[in-house]
Design an enzyme around this catalytic site. Structure first.
Site, mmCIF file in Angstrom:
data_model
loop_
_atom_site.group_PDB
_atom_site.id
_atom_site.type_symbol
_atom_site.label_atom_id
_atom_site.label_comp_id
_atom_site.label_asym_id
_atom_site.label_seq_id
_atom_site.Cartn_x
_atom_site.Cartn_y
_atom_site.Cartn_z
ATOM 1 N N MET A 91 -68.567 -23.861 -20.010
ATOM 2 C CA MET A 91 -69.816 -23.975 -20.768
ATOM 3 C C MET A 91 -69.648 -25.019 -21.876
ATOM 4 S SD MET A 91 -71.543 -20.231 -20.701
ATOM 5 C CE MET A 91 -70.714 -19.524 -22.095
ATOM 6 N N GLY A 100 -57.591 -25.212 -24.273
ATOM 7 C CA GLY A 100 -57.613 -24.258 -23.157
ATOM 8 C C GLY A 100 -58.343 -24.844 -21.951
ATOM 9 N N HIS A 101 -59.529 -25.425 -22.193
ATOM 10 C CA HIS A 101 -60.279 -26.041 -21.090
ATOM 11 C C HIS A 101 -59.480 -27.193 -20.473
ATOM 12 C CE1 HIS A 101 -63.812 -24.567 -23.594
ATOM 13 N NE2 HIS A 101 -64.083 -24.048 -22.419
ATOM 14 N N GLY A 154 -59.737 -19.439 -16.841
ATOM 15 C CA GLY A 154 -58.794 -19.000 -17.868
ATOM 16 C C GLY A 154 -58.596 -17.486 -17.838
ATOM 17 N N LYS A 198 -58.033 -15.732 -20.382
ATOM 18 C CA LYS A 198 -58.577 -15.093 -21.592
ATOM 19 C C LYS A 198 -59.768 -14.215 -21.202
ATOM 20 C CE LYS A 198 -60.983 -17.138 -24.902
ATOM 21 N NZ LYS A 198 -62.176 -16.275 -25.067
ATOM 22 N N GLN A 201 -63.749 -11.316 -16.414
ATOM 23 C CA GLN A 201 -64.475 -12.323 -15.622
ATOM 24 C C GLN A 201 -63.659 -12.739 -14.399
ATOM 25 O OE1 GLN A 201 -66.822 -15.759 -17.220
ATOM 26 N NE2 GLN A 201 -64.949 -16.899 -16.854
#
Ligand code: PAF
Length: 282
Positions: free
Chosen positions: A30, A36-37, A147, A149, A153
């Site tokens: 998003m 991280g991305h 991820g 995290k 999900q």
């Protein structure tokens, strides 16, 4: 690097790559990129010939009182960051091209979506499962990298791919943390210095639980009691959940074993809700 807005153009691009024998790795995001991305993009580049990053703040995964409007966005900054990575295309559709007028279909993963975040965010996982299915249909990736995290999900997406025979290999990638342990998140941008200190209660709370478990404590009740007290000792924190769950089923556990994950969601100062997680035992 291509910037593609239209789903039909994205599909055509991917089909051309497949015809040329290239494998495609998708990193769904998003936006408002952090390290991280970027680490997900690097992982995808390791696994596939071409990386596609989707950048779409998906409205259907936000509840009515959540932060859709104020979710941090900076398209130009994101493009500048992504240009430094091995990314072949950015897919950045407009909401009205993803959700056409009359739109009425959704994908929902029933049981897994009811635990943890599903309790306080009842529409969230149907929104995620639906948009990820749509992204898979449009981008046609061989591999998709998510991820860890967003632990729930990832479990929901793995289940969905299995249940619906979706031919995409799902890869989970470890949480990337700031030097002091805070899990990287686009929502960290909301934190002022005092809230930033309180936000550390998640990662340090997890570390404290691991310490006690390493000393031999296996009772979830005892670990949870210590953890609650510890997190609430930080000003402005309110626990949404601090749950010891089975890594695959997300069901609550009473006794810690090697499959136990501590999943945390904590409100900071009533403004920001942060999540973190990790296995309790090494
Ligand atoms: O993890 C996210 O950023 C989102 O939930 C995702 C997977 C891109 C779907 O909108």
């Amino acid at each position: 690097m291509e910037i593609v807005q239209n789903p039909a153009d994205m599909y055509a691009w991917s089909k051309n790559q497949a015809r040329a024998g290239k494998t495609v790795g998708l990193v769904p995001t998003m936006g408002f990129f952090h390290e991280g991305h970027l680490s997900l993009m690097r992982k995808a580049a390791e696994l596939c010939d071409l990386v596609v990053v989707s950048l779409f703040v998906n409205p259907t995964q936000f509840g009515p009182n959540e932060d859709l409007e104020k979710y941090p966005r900076d398209f130009e900054r994101d493009l500048a960051l992504v240009r430094q990575e091995k990314v072949a295309a950015v897919f950045a559709p407009r909401p009205d091209t993803m959700y056409l007028p009359g739109y009425q279909t959704e994908v929902s993963v029933k049981e897994l979506a009811t635990h943890l975040c599903g309790k306080s965010r009842p529409v969230h996982f149907a929104g995620v499962a639906t948009v990820v299915t749509k992204l898979f249909n449009v981008v046609q990736p061989d591999v998709a990298v998510f991820g860890e995290k967003d632990f729930q999900q990832l479990a929901v997406i793995r289940r969905m791919v299995k249940d619906l025979n979706i031919p995409v290999r799902i890869i989970g990638h470890p949480i990337v943390r700031e030097a002091d342990g805070l899990a990287m998140s686009s929502r960290n941008a909301y934190l002022d210095p005092a809230n930033r200190r309180a936000a550390l209660s998640l990662s340090t709370g997890l570390a404290k639980v691991r310490e006690l478990a390493a000393e031999g404590e296996r009772s979830v009740a005892a670990l949870a009691k210590m953890l609650e007290k510890y997190i609430h000792s930080f000003q402005g924190t309110a626990i949404d959940y601090a749950s010891f769950v089975h890594a695959d089923t997300l069901e609550l556990m009473d006794i810690v074993d090697e499959k136990t994950v501590l999943a945390l969601a904590v409100h900071i100062d009533g403004k920001v809700r942060l999540i973190d997680n990790g296995y309790v035992l090494p």
